[in-house]
Design a protein around this motif. Structure first.
Motif, mmCIF file in Angstrom:
data_model
loop_
_atom_site.group_PDB
_atom_site.id
_atom_site.type_symbol
_atom_site.label_atom_id
_atom_site.label_comp_id
_atom_site.label_asym_id
_atom_site.label_seq_id
_atom_site.Cartn_x
_atom_site.Cartn_y
_atom_site.Cartn_z
ATOM 1 N N ALA B 15 45.625 47.596 50.010
ATOM 2 C CA ALA B 15 45.491 46.184 49.679
ATOM 3 C C ALA B 15 44.586 46.010 48.469
ATOM 4 N N LEU B 16 43.508 46.798 48.420
ATOM 5 C CA LEU B 16 42.584 46.693 47.286
ATOM 6 C C LEU B 16 43.303 47.048 45.988
ATOM 7 N N ALA B 18 46.517 46.905 45.377
ATOM 8 C CA ALA B 18 47.500 45.873 45.048
ATOM 9 C C ALA B 18 46.821 44.666 44.415
ATOM 10 N N VAL B 19 45.674 44.267 44.971
ATOM 11 C CA VAL B 19 44.988 43.078 44.457
ATOM 12 C C VAL B 19 44.410 43.338 43.068
ATOM 13 N N VAL B 20 43.829 44.514 42.886
ATOM 14 C CA VAL B 20 43.274 44.828 41.565
ATOM 15 C C VAL B 20 44.392 44.800 40.526
ATOM 16 N N VAL B 22 47.474 43.239 40.742
ATOM 17 C CA VAL B 22 48.075 41.920 40.556
ATOM 18 C C VAL B 22 47.116 40.956 39.866
ATOM 19 N N THR B 23 45.905 40.805 40.377
ATOM 20 C CA THR B 23 44.981 39.845 39.765
ATOM 21 C C THR B 23 44.589 40.316 38.364
ATOM 22 N N GLY B 24 44.396 41.622 38.190
ATOM 23 C CA GLY B 24 44.031 42.139 36.872
ATOM 24 C C GLY B 24 45.125 41.866 35.856
ATOM 25 N N PHE B 26 47.543 39.681 36.054
ATOM 26 C CA PHE B 26 47.747 38.256 35.840
ATOM 27 C C PHE B 26 46.673 37.695 34.907
ATOM 28 N N ALA B 27 45.416 38.117 35.131
ATOM 29 C CA ALA B 27 44.327 37.632 34.277
ATOM 30 C C ALA B 27 44.535 38.082 32.837
ATOM 31 N N LEU B 28 44.995 39.314 32.662
ATOM 32 C CA LEU B 28 45.279 39.798 31.302
ATOM 33 C C LEU B 28 46.403 38.975 30.673
ATOM 34 N N VAL B 30 47.107 35.853 31.377
ATOM 35 C CA VAL B 30 46.530 34.551 31.031
ATOM 36 C C VAL B 30 45.760 34.659 29.715
ATOM 37 N N ARG B 31 45.038 35.768 29.572
ATOM 38 C CA ARG B 31 44.271 35.964 28.340
ATOM 39 C C ARG B 31 45.212 36.050 27.138
ATOM 40 N N VAL B 64 54.910 41.754 43.284
ATOM 41 C CA VAL B 64 55.124 40.723 44.304
ATOM 42 C C VAL B 64 56.482 40.911 44.976
#
Lengths: 379, 74
Positions: B15-16, B18-20, B22-24, B26-28, B30-31, B64
């Motif tokens: 899970a860790l 996957a989250v790193v 996906v969120t990483g 996605f944030a990139l 957005v940047r 996802v």
């Protein structure tokens, strides 16, 4: 199919439990999306309800056992199941009244444990299994999801700290819609199953279904609809606690909390370590508060939640035990328990009307989140 | 009593990760969108930003989709 009265009563009680499960757990998926304004309250509960219904059809793996071996399934009679459900429903309603996100699975397990203990003796309860399947996950779920949400939140703020915040804000609003939907879907695949399992096992024990059968379509359908209806009603008291009281959630945090929760639920159901959806999601929200610099986690609210989690199993067990004591006296006893349940549910509902929490209550603090800008983290 | 530390550990690590991811990603993404918008406002095309964003969001969607596949297959 020949259904005796007690089997019908169990089915109705199981669907009622499923309904309370739905509105108790809307908060898990949707609280942070509603709090950040990513979704309007009615839209959020509608999406969540539909995805719960879809989720109910996707998998019937969990439905194969009600109790996961916590009690001896062979010693469970329909009356015992009914008493257990009464305990679970009452505890769900009480925790809802106080706006506490407690685990519906623990309530169900607790009710069944209490009822089985009274009806068949302590031997029929496997306490080793209780520790393994209930206590350990209860401690592990919020810790795992919380730690993951801390990392996710930190990462998101770190990466987007120095870019224009209007893009950040709108992007994460959209992302939250998706992450919240994933949590709803994962929830539907998990929680609707428990009710299907209860109904199916009751049908098998009464001889209406052959041993080892899967849930018939009407069981899947009615369980899915019950949980979807409950979800649509929305337990606003609990949504308010999760979305507003624990910490002030901004869109990137909400996204990180939900992504963490969805990943944890999926990984755990895929790898066979049962975690409670409620505990995972609450842990995720707390973690996202810890991960954002300067965000304040209201630990007193978190503490009250933790107490409710500890109490859930024994309290539901106590009610289940009393219900089993009376219900096993005979048909009259069962009828009395049923009437007491309806009266208590009505009383709790009337009590809740004195201090209603509605979708509009969520919007009260809205101006703050409208003008919000993510707090930059020093690089 | 038997606690499945291995199962718990693999849930945490999976899970860790996957989250790193996906969120990483996605944030990139957005940047990159922000970089594109900045470039456009100052007269540029912002193609580099748009492409980077596209790659990041697509990779996110793949992870996802795999998650949904896991639910359905389970």
């Amino acid at each position: 199919m020949d259904l005796s009265l007690i089997v019908l009563v169990v089915i109705v009680a199981a669907l009622a439990f499923d309904f309370t499960n739905g509105f108790h757990d809307t908060a898990n998926a949707m609280a942070t999306s509603i709090a950040t304004g990513a979704l309007r309250p009615k839209v959020a509960v509608t999406i969540s309800a539909v995805l719960n219904l879809i989720g109910a059809f996707l998998s019937v793996e969990v439905a194969k056992t009600i109790s996961g071996g916590i009690v001896d399934d062979a010693k469970i009679t329909p009356v015992v199941v009914f008493a257990g459900l009464v305990g679970a429903i009452l505890w769900n309603l009480l925790t809802w009244l106080f706006g506490l996100p407690s685990s519906s699975s623990h309530a169900l397990f607790g009710g069944l444990i209490g009822a089985t203990w009274v009806a068949s003796g302590a031997d029929a309860v496997r306490f080793g299994k209780v520790v393994e399947k209930v206590l350990v996950p209860a401690v592990a779920s919020p810790l795992v999801a919380g730690l993951i949400a801390v990392v996710g939140t930190y990462l998101v703020y770190r990466i987007t700290a120095k870019v224009r915040q209007d893009v950040v804000s709108t992007s994460f609003k959209r992302a939250q819609v998706l992450s919240a939907s994933m949590v709803s879907l994962a929830h539907g695949t998990n929680d609707a199953q428990k009710t299907m399992g209860v109904i199916t096992l009751t049908l098998i024990s009464s001889g209406a279904l052959a041993a080892g059968s899967g849930p018939p379509l009407w069981v899947v359908l009615s369980a899915g609809i019950a949980i979807a209806l409950g979800t649509y009603m929305g337990g606003w008291r609990i949504i308010h606690t999760m979305g507003r009281k624990i910490t002030d959630v901004q869109t990137p945090q909400g996204f990180a909390a939900e992504a963490g929760a969805a990943a944890t639920i999926l990984a755990s159901s895929h790898l066979g370590f049962a975690l409670s959806t409620t505990h995972v999601c609450s842990g995720g929200v707390i973690g996202s508060g810890v991960g954002r610099r300067l965000a304040e986690v209201r630990w007193s609210v978190a503490g009250r939640m933790a107490v409710a989690w500890l109490l859930t199993l024994p309290a539901a067990a106590a009610v289940g035990a009393v219900a089993a004591e009376v219900a096993t006296l005979g048909t009259l006893g069962t009828v009395v328990v049923g009437l007491v349940l309806v009266a208590a549910a009505l009383g709790i509902w009337l009590w809740s009307r004195r201090n209603p929490v509605t979708p509009e209550s969520m919007a009260e603090a809205e101006p703050e989140s409208e003008s919000e800008q993510p707090v930059p983290i020093a690089a | 009593m038997h606690i499945e530390w291995a199962a718990l550990g693999s849930v945490f690590v999976t899970a860790l990760a996957a989250v790193v991811v996906v969120t990483g990603l996605f944030a990139l993404g957005v940047r990159a969108v922000a970089a594109r918008d900045d470039a456009r406002e100052s007269g540029g095309t912002g193609t580099a930003g748009a492409v980077t964003a596209g790659v990041c969001f697509t990779a996110c969607a793949v992870v996802v989709a795999f998650g949904i596949y896991l639910i359905v297959a389970a």
